[in-house]
Motif scaffolding. Structure first.
Motif, PDB file in Angstrom:
ATOM      1  N   ARG A 184       5.995   5.614   1.925  1.00  0.00           N
ATOM      2  CA  ARG A 184       5.563   4.541   2.918  1.00  0.00           C
ATOM      3  C   ARG A 184       5.610   5.380   4.299  1.00  0.00           C
ATOM      4  NH1 ARG A 184       8.700  -1.031   1.235  1.00  0.00           N
ATOM      5  NH2 ARG A 184       7.945  -1.134  -0.937  1.00  0.00           N
ATOM      6  N   ARG A 203       1.090  -1.225   0.003  1.00  0.00           N
ATOM      7  CA  ARG A 203      -0.041  -0.055  -0.170  1.00  0.00           C
ATOM      8  C   ARG A 203       0.876   1.036  -0.207  1.00  0.00           C
ATOM      9  NH1 ARG A 203      -3.631  -2.021   5.284  1.00  0.00           N
ATOM     10  NH2 ARG A 203      -4.035  -3.987   4.567  1.00  0.00           N
ATOM     11  N   THR A 204       0.807   2.057  -1.152  1.00  0.00           N
ATOM     12  CA  THR A 204       1.667   3.210  -1.234  1.00  0.00           C
ATOM     13  C   THR A 204       0.984   4.345  -1.347  1.00  0.00           C
ATOM     14  OG1 THR A 204       1.901   3.144  -3.712  1.00  0.00           O
ATOM     15  CG2 THR A 204       3.400   1.660  -2.304  1.00  0.00           C
ATOM     16  N   THR A 262       0.656   3.521   4.951  1.00  0.00           N
ATOM     17  CA  THR A 262       1.314   2.764   3.753  1.00  0.00           C
ATOM     18  C   THR A 262       2.554   2.047   4.146  1.00  0.00           C
ATOM     19  OG1 THR A 262       2.439   4.920   3.366  1.00  0.00           O
ATOM     20  CG2 THR A 262       0.474   4.519   2.285  1.00  0.00           C
TER      21      THR A 262
END
Length: 415
Positions: A113, A106-107, A119
């Motif tokens: 991140r 998840r970015t 993220t």
């Protein structure tokens, strides 16, 4: 699939409740499980090692506590330094792990991140697959143990056939049947090649090895009968040469000895004892020449009678009780090792310490005593290891155990 979040969005608002590992499981034990099954998920050793390193960077509690989710927030360049990988190699591993469903990226919109933005690399997906991965691990463990069992049985056939061929060459080396058996034996794959076989191929080879060994034993018996004399070191069948065992079983009809005393009674020497009706207590404590000679005095039908119903089922499939050979008993003992979920190392240790004959006899005793009404055996593997330790210490009384089994059988069959 890469999920993108903006830094201003609340990353936790729409996220479902994170899964956790089942009760009793911890992060590290789950990591080991995933490493074991990774090759069967299309994950190479290097990528699996990378996954394990990444998973170990998470907080252990995040895997087992509700409201928390295991994740790694460090930047990709920082992770590459920690893992001693190039950026390209880490990207390749991460992509492979993501395709296999072991991680989720998840970015943010700019690819960053952070814990604040929610993220990074997340592991909830692999936790959701726990049941699937655990079932795969159990399946692979069963397959590994069956492969070990099949290699062990091939080793049993190899050892028996080599001995039989030595005797056949002594008396009929020019016989076409002996030469055919020897040629087929020479074509067997080496022991180290067995590890590369599929389970089906290995099982088929074990059956072929068993058939060839039985053919050699039958030929040896035929030549023995035609020559009207026993061949050197011949012990194909279990010879019923003594009534001492049955006599000794009645030596103390009114005395019930504890099961532990029967199985782990002190022996006076390192060799097995043989029963002698002339001895005051029903036993001659002088050691005989060899365990095989002592075992041969039991007789096939008597041994079959003492075995458990499960072992009798396998033995009956090999031959009629009066025609059983020690090769059949050892084969059956190894089969019961698998059935009782005894670790292969326990059987290997027993064979190394006692020899295959006595180890098979120990398995027969153990298997029959699992249903003992007074002291049943709860852990067959632990009991077999205990018998091996007792043997090495000179405290294993196999004959006493057989007498105990005989007493029990007589009571069960009494009207």
């Amino acid at each position: 699939m890469v999920q993108t979040f903006t830094a201003m969005a609340d990353p936790f608002r729409s996220l479902p409740r994170s899964p956790i590992l089942p009760y009793g499981w911890q992060r590290d034990t789950f990591i080991h499980l995933v490493e074991r099954v990774a090759p069967h998920l299309g994950i190479g050793r290097a990528a699996a090692h990378t996954w394990a390193r990444l998973a170990s960077m998470t907080r252990p509690g995040d895997w087992v506590e509700h409201g928390r989710e295991p994740s790694v927030y460090a930047a990709a360049s920082e992770l590459a330094k920690i893992l001693a990988l190039s950026d390209a190699r880490l990207r390749a591993h991460t992509a492979r792990l993501e395709r296999a469903g072991l991680i989720e990226r998840r970015t943010a919109a700019n690819g960053s991140r952070s814990r604040h933005a929610g993220t990074g690399l997340f592991f909830s997906g692999v936790i959701n697959r726990f049941s699937e991965l655990n079932a795969l691990d159990a399946q692979l463990t069963t397959a590994r143990r069956r492969a070990i069992y099949l290699r062990g049985q091939r080793s049993t056939h190899w050892r028996c056939l080599r001995q039989v061929l030595e005797q056949l060459h002594d008396v009929a080396s020019q016989d076409a049947r002996v030469q055919a058996i020897a040629a087929a034996f020479a074509a067997w794959p080496r022991a180290d090649r067995l590890h590369a076989m599929t389970l089906d191929t290995l099982a088929a080879h074990e059956i072929e090895a068993d058939i060839l060994t039985q053919a050699a034993l039958d030929l040896l018996e035929t030549l023995q009968k035609s020559s009207d004399r026993p061949l050197k070191n011949e012990r194909s069948h279990l010879q019923d040469t003594s009534e001492d065992f049955s006599l000794s079983c009645d030596a103390h009809p009114g005395r019930q000895r504890p099961a532990e005393e029967r199985a782990f009674g002190r022996r006076s020497s390192g060799s097995p004892q043989t029963a002698n009706p002339d001895a005051g207590n029903g036993f001659d404590t002088r050691p005989i020449a060899s365990g095989s000679e002592w075992l041969g005095q039991l007789g096939p039908e008597r041994l079959f009678w003492l075995a458990s119903p499960e072992m009798q089922f396998y033995l009956s499939g090999r031959a009629d009780p009066q025609c059983l050979r020690w090769h059949d008993v050892i084969w059956t003992a190894e089969r019961r090792v698998l059935d009782l979920s005894i670790h292969p190392s326990a059987w290997s240790s027993a064979c190394a310490a006692m020899g295959p004959d006595c180890a098979a006899l120990a398995m027969l005793i153990l298997d029959a005593r699992r249903t003992d009404p007074v002291t049943p055996i709860i852990s067959p593997g632990g009991y077999l290891r205990g018998m091996t330790r007792a043997w090495l210490q000179g405290d294993l009384n196999l004959m006493g155990s057989l007498i105990g089994l005989s007493e029990r059988r007589r009571r069960e069959e009494a009207p």
